[in-house]
Design a protein around this motif. Structure first.
Motif, short mmCIF file in Angstrom:
data_model
loop_
_atom_site.label_atom_id
_atom_site.label_comp_id
_atom_site.label_asym_id
_atom_site.label_seq_id
_atom_site.Cartn_x
_atom_site.Cartn_y
_atom_site.Cartn_z
N PHE A 177 0.84 -1.20 0.00
CA PHE A 177 0.00 0.00 0.00
C PHE A 177 0.87 1.25 0.00
O PHE A 177 0.62 2.21 -0.74
CB PHE A 177 -0.93 -0.01 1.21
N ILE A 178 1.92 1.23 0.82
CA ILE A 178 2.84 2.38 0.89
C ILE A 178 3.54 2.57 -0.45
O ILE A 178 3.67 3.70 -0.95
CB ILE A 178 3.86 2.18 2.02
N TRP A 246 5.07 10.41 3.21
CA TRP A 246 5.03 11.21 4.44
C TRP A 246 5.33 12.68 4.14
O TRP A 246 4.69 13.58 4.72
CB TRP A 246 6.03 10.65 5.44
N HIS A 247 6.27 12.92 3.25
CA HIS A 247 6.62 14.30 2.88
C HIS A 247 5.41 14.99 2.26
O HIS A 247 5.14 16.17 2.53
CB HIS A 247 7.80 14.28 1.91
N PHE A 249 2.19 14.23 2.77
CA PHE A 249 1.19 14.45 3.81
C PHE A 249 1.55 15.67 4.66
O PHE A 249 0.68 16.41 5.12
CB PHE A 249 1.06 13.22 4.72
N LYS A 250 2.84 15.91 4.87
CA LYS A 250 3.27 17.01 5.72
C LYS A 250 3.29 18.34 4.99
O LYS A 250 2.98 19.39 5.58
CB LYS A 250 4.67 16.73 6.28
N THR A 251 3.67 18.33 3.71
CA THR A 251 3.92 19.60 3.02
C THR A 251 3.03 19.85 1.80
O THR A 251 3.05 20.95 1.26
CB THR A 251 5.39 19.65 2.55
N ASP A 252 2.30 18.83 1.36
CA ASP A 252 1.50 18.93 0.13
C ASP A 252 2.38 19.03 -1.11
O ASP A 252 1.91 19.40 -2.18
CB ASP A 252 0.54 20.13 0.16
N GLU A 253 3.66 18.70 -0.96
CA GLU A 253 4.58 18.73 -2.10
C GLU A 253 5.05 17.31 -2.40
O GLU A 253 5.35 16.54 -1.48
CB GLU A 253 5.79 19.63 -1.80
#
Length: 264
Positions: A177-178, A246-247, A249-253
């Motif tokens: 999934f990841i 994860w990046h 989800f945190k930054t929208d980038e």
């Protein structure tokens, strides 16, 4: 008799995987609720994408194995097995791109594209875990109540299924999934930038490397050591892909190169 703890695991493990997908969907929905209203449709496209690629690939793989792999030996058999991984990658990337394309026909959206990845993973969990384990739980209850004969091949297979093997299957689904989420995000980024070739090529490279690394572990003699190596390799690949997810989800980038993220 099938132990009660095994029946419980047959029910709980798929629910855990579904819960993780639900959490990911909720996070995206919460962030984009003021901007998007098409997330359920994107989820459906991803789910349908998994189903059609699964059905077509299963048929072609069965045909390929019957004609080539079954009668092959040595390096020819190994080469044929690796050939199946390329075929699997081609169908996976085609299904993901199909979902991304359809959900972005009117308006391009990274959020909807990301949900396509969740829908695709939902299809995998539904077939690999929910259908398999839930039916095994149902059969186990019937076995314990004396409604099914104890010497059938299916009963023997249910009895031989261990809690560890179910946990292993669930863990693999979560790791994939990841990987699928990272592939989907990168493809969505290039699709939004109108770099269609980049979307196909980059997505295929990442997914094929993951599948190939997993396939290489099958060259080790089957046993506990082989299973451990397989899980370690898949965990490492998922961890690398997890950095990208994860990046985002945190930054929208979306940054396709994990090294750049770690250097920030």
């Amino acid at each position: 008799m099938i132990p009660t703890i095994k029946i419980v695991c047959m029910i709980v493990f798929p629910l855990v995987a579904l819960a993780l997908l639900g959490i990911a969907y909720y996070k995206i929905h919460k962030r984009s609720s003021k901007l998007e209203s098409g997330l359920p449709g994107a989820l459906g496209y991803g789910f349908l994408g998994y189903l059609w690629q699964y059905l077509i690939f299963s048929f072609l793989a069965m045909y390929f194995v019957t004609l080539v792999v079954k009668n092959a030996a040595g390096f020819t058999k190994i080469g044929a097995s690796f050939g199946l991984t390329f075929l699997s990658t081609a169908f996976t990337i085609a299904a993901l791109y199909w979902g991304i394309y359809l959900t972005n026909e009117k308006k391009r959206s990274i959020y909807r594209s990301a949900v396509v990845g969740i829908g695709f993973s939902l299809g995998k969990v539904a077939i690999d875990l929910v259908m398999t384990y839930f039916y095994s739980a149902y059969a186990s209850i019937r076995i314990n109540s004396g409604q099914v004969g104890t010497e059938t091949d299916y009963v023997k297979s249910v009895r031989s299924t261990t809690i560890f093997s179910m946990l292993e299957g669930t863990y693999k689904c979560i790791l994939m999934f990841i990987v699928i989420m990272a592939v989907t995000l990168i493809m969505a980024k290039y699709y939004e930038e109108r770099k269609v070739h980049h979307a196909w090529i980059t997505g295929a490279i990442i997914y094929e490397i993951t599948i190939l690394m997993n396939q290489l572990t099958n060259l080790i003699q089957s046993g506990t050591f082989q299973k451990i190596i397989e899980l370690v390799v898949l965990t490492i690949m998922a961890a690398i892909c997890g950095i990208i997810v994860w990046h985002w989800f945190k930054t929208d980038e979306i940054e396709p190169d994990p090294r750049k993220i770690l250097n920030l």
